[in-house]
Design an enzyme around this catalytic site. Structure first.
Site, PDB file in Angstrom:
ATOM      1  N   GLU A 118       0.694  -1.258  -0.070  1.00  0.00           N
ATOM      2  CA  GLU A 118      -0.204   0.092   0.027  1.00  0.00           C
ATOM      3  C   GLU A 118       0.883   1.338   0.040  1.00  0.00           C
ATOM      4  OE1 GLU A 118      -2.997  -0.248   3.116  1.00  0.00           O
ATOM      5  OE2 GLU A 118      -4.181  -1.492   1.729  1.00  0.00           O
TER       6      GLU A 118
ATOM      7  N   GLU B 261      -6.394  -7.579  -0.759  1.00  0.00           N
ATOM      8  CA  GLU B 261      -6.853  -7.741   0.668  1.00  0.00           C
ATOM      9  C   GLU B 261      -8.333  -7.337   0.903  1.00  0.00           C
ATOM     10  OE1 GLU B 261      -4.838  -4.963   3.312  1.00  0.00           O
ATOM     11  OE2 GLU B 261      -2.759  -5.757   2.457  1.00  0.00           O
TER      12      GLU B 261
END
Ligand code: GAL
Length: 694
Positions: A172, A329
């Protein structure tokens, strides 16, 4: 001993292989179930149980080494791959594929102790300290050097490991550290500006620095937009966003280049296409990833979390240019980072996962495999919760695994839509900047409202960037596109001139790419297309709701405009307030198409009614049975007829629903003809009969 502040010498000893291996594209012949796995948090005995249970539930893709740096490089000149070797071998023995982290997401304490200059600095000049995660400045040359050294070690060691399916760069990127205001960032920002503008006068022009005595004499005088006493220069802030997004992309690219030199496998990073991330311009990032991967977490604080999920999935597919993508995710249940972390209701795990699948994902992965016992995320849900396998979460995860295994022919099918919705990150940055006419108008909410109306109307939507080709669509929706280039606005106008239908919503077309207002009345770049001129905007105070004129009802809030008709006709008018009788919705025949303008912030029902009218006028039919609580989405074989098509139905409502369909239902194995019943809260997937394919 490494000297504080001096990049270590060994980091310059990188040896590039003579030739980069041939690339293997991302491919899966069936949809995958996967997860993040953090074995470093567990003793070895637990690993054996982990792989056994992974097999039981059908996990086939496991992300490891995402936060592995401190484990594999415990000291500046010591590398220890023992445990990671074992983990990869163990997963491979059990037929489980690896999505291998480069490990650079979070530097270990020795690094930030030795090189405190890598720590990020906030807008107010205060340092963000280690102890959490991602404490590094995207422009730090020291961080770049040390992280690439790590990637070199990891990629050269595992580049051809038989378990490897995919590379996972960092984690991320920009999640916490997107905007850094330190001196290294200031220097990099100046370099970036020199490359973009060449001449300081061009910067002065672009930023409008004749205002408030802000004129720069040289690039050396420029700083990042650090905390000011009054509103900072908006052009400077906008360019700082562009710069910051590119700096993080450069980190991805640098890591990916090292990986690619050692490994033929596809390289990606997990994007954050969610309501919470607006710092990276993923339209610019997407072409650099071998496969698009996204992380998405439901936020129960939003007006319509299921619609937001659908929007993010459609945007992710847009970034993937329609090709299959990976949900890297999501959560089986509650997260841990909202003020109140709402657990999922029975059925919600399946609905959430299958919603991504329906909208083009070919792999569904969860954060994380086993719930942590310690650390900041110990109350975050996982596939294997603290309660263990005797839990609703485990049972529902097993059910999801079974569904995925029943869809061997889904992989590679694609979603197509007749409606495009234009969305831009740089517009988001500019549109929500301070000192705009109303802070009650928030860009993403405007996008969500438009998207929710389309979803409720039962049509599929592709999310596209401004300027994207619109051939093949019947309708384009342009919500609140405040910043738009002339060339991008022209694509919409040409689309309509050639017979397309457009719906533009208020405060669009206002400024060019330098945030410079177009004179002559709003909505600037869309004035001719829409056949209106707006003399003045009239935002409404908080809580003010005005009726629309006429018997069809509807209200507006937050925003109205003094609209002059220049060729358009009024479709709806304001029924009260200082602008009573003024147009709130207009329609203009332009070329052989039609351009609608919503000049006010319509309530959800009024917006939906308008959207339905726009769609009907353009000949776009909704999916039968679809509505605000029922999602109906198709995935079609590519090329058409090369395999089965699939119909996904997600019933978010409290009652069973009937949807016309013929074929075989995947979750129950039942034949469906001529209608499919979907119980309250359930998902159903129909492998359509050949004659039902369209
Ligand atoms: C993501 C992150 C994961 C985990 C998860 C929790 O942002 O990549 O490492 O922290 O959130 O929701």
């Amino acid at each position: 001993m490494v000297q504080v502040g001096t990049p270590p010498v060994w980091s310059r000893r990188r040896v590039e292989p003579a030739e980069a291996p041939d690339r293997t594209p991302w491919r899966t012949d069936h949809p995958l179930l996967g997860c993040d796995y953090n074995p470093e948090q567990w003793p070895r005995e637990v690993w054996q149980e982990d792989v056994r249970l992974m097999r039981e539930v059908g996990v086939e893709l496991v992300a490891v080494n995402v936060f592995g740096w401190a484990e594999i490089q415990p000291a500046p000149e010591r590398f220890d791959f023992g445990r990671l070797d074992e983990v990869l071998d163990l997963l491979h023995e059990h037929g489980i594929g690896v999505n291998l982290g480069t490990g650079t997401a979070s530097p270990p304490p020795w690094l930030t102790t030795a090189y405190p200059q890598v720590l990020p600095v906030a807008e107010d000049g205060t340092t963000r300290w280690p102890g959490g995660r991602q404490a590094w400045c995207p422009s730090s040359p020291v961080f770049r050097e040390l992280s690439l050294e790590l990637v070199e070690r990891v990629a050269s060691r595992y580049g051809r490991h038989p378990a490897l399916r995919l590379w996972h760069v960092s984690n991320e990127l920009g999640g916490h550290n997107a905007l850094c205001y330190c001196d290294a960032s200031a220097e990099a920002f100046r370099r970036w500006l020199r490359e973009r503008y060449r001449d300081i006068e061009a910067v002065n022009q672009a930023w409008g620095t004749s205002f408030w005595s802000q004129r720069y004499g040289s690039f050396d005088e420029i700083l990042p937009p650090r905390l000011t006493l009054s509103t900072p220069n908006p052009g400077q802030a906008l360019d700082f966003h562009r710069f910051s997004s590119e700096e993080l992309l450069a980190q991805h690219q640098a890591e990916a280049a090292v990986v690619r030199a050692h490994s033929p496998l596809p390289v990606t990073t997990n994007l954050m296409v969610t309501a919470h991330q607006r710092d990276m311009d993923y339209w610019d990032w997407a072409p650099h990833l071998d496969v698009i991967a996204n992380d998405h977490y439901l936020d129960h604080r939003l007006a319509d979390p299921a619609a937001e999920l659908a929007f993010c999935a459609d945007l992710t597919r847009g970034l993937a240019q329609g090709r299959p993508w990976i949900l890297m995710e999501h959560a089986t249940g509650a997260v841990n980072w909202q003020p109140v972390n709402i657990a999922k209701q029975p059925g919600e795990l399946l609905r959430g996962s299958v919603a991504h699948l329906a909208r083009g994902a070919d792999a569904l992965c969860f954060f994380q495999w086993r719930a942590s016992r310690q650390g900041a995320e110990k109350f975050h849900s996982a596939m294997l919760p603290h309660a263990g396998t005797d839990s609703a979460t485990w049972r529902e995860t097993i059910e999801l695994g079974t569904i995925l295994r029943s869809l061997p022919d889904l992989a590679g099918t694609q979603v197509s839509a007749q409606v495009a919705l234009v969305f831009s990150y740089e517009n988001w940055w500019a549109a929500d900047a301070p000192n705009r006419p109303s802070e009650l108008v928030v860009h993403l909410e405007q996008v969500h409202q438009a998207y929710a109306a389309l979803r409720a109307a039962g049509v599929g939507v592709d999310v596209v960037r401004p300027g994207a080709a619109l051939e093949g669509y019947r309708v384009v929706v342009v919500p609140h596109l405040y910043l738009v280039r002339d060339s991008e606005a022209a694509v919409v106008a040409d689309f309509v001139a050639d017979g397309g239908h457009a719906l533009v919503t208020f405060f669009s077309g206002i400024v060019d790419e330098d945030d410079r207002v177009r004179p002559g009345g709003y909505p600037g770049a869309f004035r001719d297309l829409l056949g209106v001129t707006v003399e003045e905007v009239h935002p409404l105070a908080e809580g003010v709701v005005l009726p629309l004129e006429g018997t069809s009802g509807g209200t507006v809030r937050r925003w109205t405009e003094r609209v002059r008709l220049d060729g358009a006709r009024a479709h709806r008018r304001l029924g009260a307030g200082p602008l009573a009788g003024h147009p709130a919705v207009t329609v203009h025949e332009h070329g052989t198409g039609r351009a609608w303008y919503a000049a006010a912030d319509l309530d959800p029902d009024a917006l939906r009614a308008l959207v339905e009218e726009v769609l009907a006028g353009a000949g776009v039919d909704p999916e039968p049975g679809a509505g605000p609580l029922v999602e109906v989405v198709r995935r079609r074989s590519v090329p058409a007829g090369s395999g089965p098509d699939f119909l996904f139905v997600l019933n978010h409502g409290p009652d069973p629903v009937l949807v016309p369909a013929r074929g075989t239902e995947v979750c129950t194995g039942q034949d469906v003809d001529p209608t499919l019943e979907v119980p309250a809260g359930a998902v159903r997937i129909v492998r359509l009969a050949a004659e039902e394919q369209s």
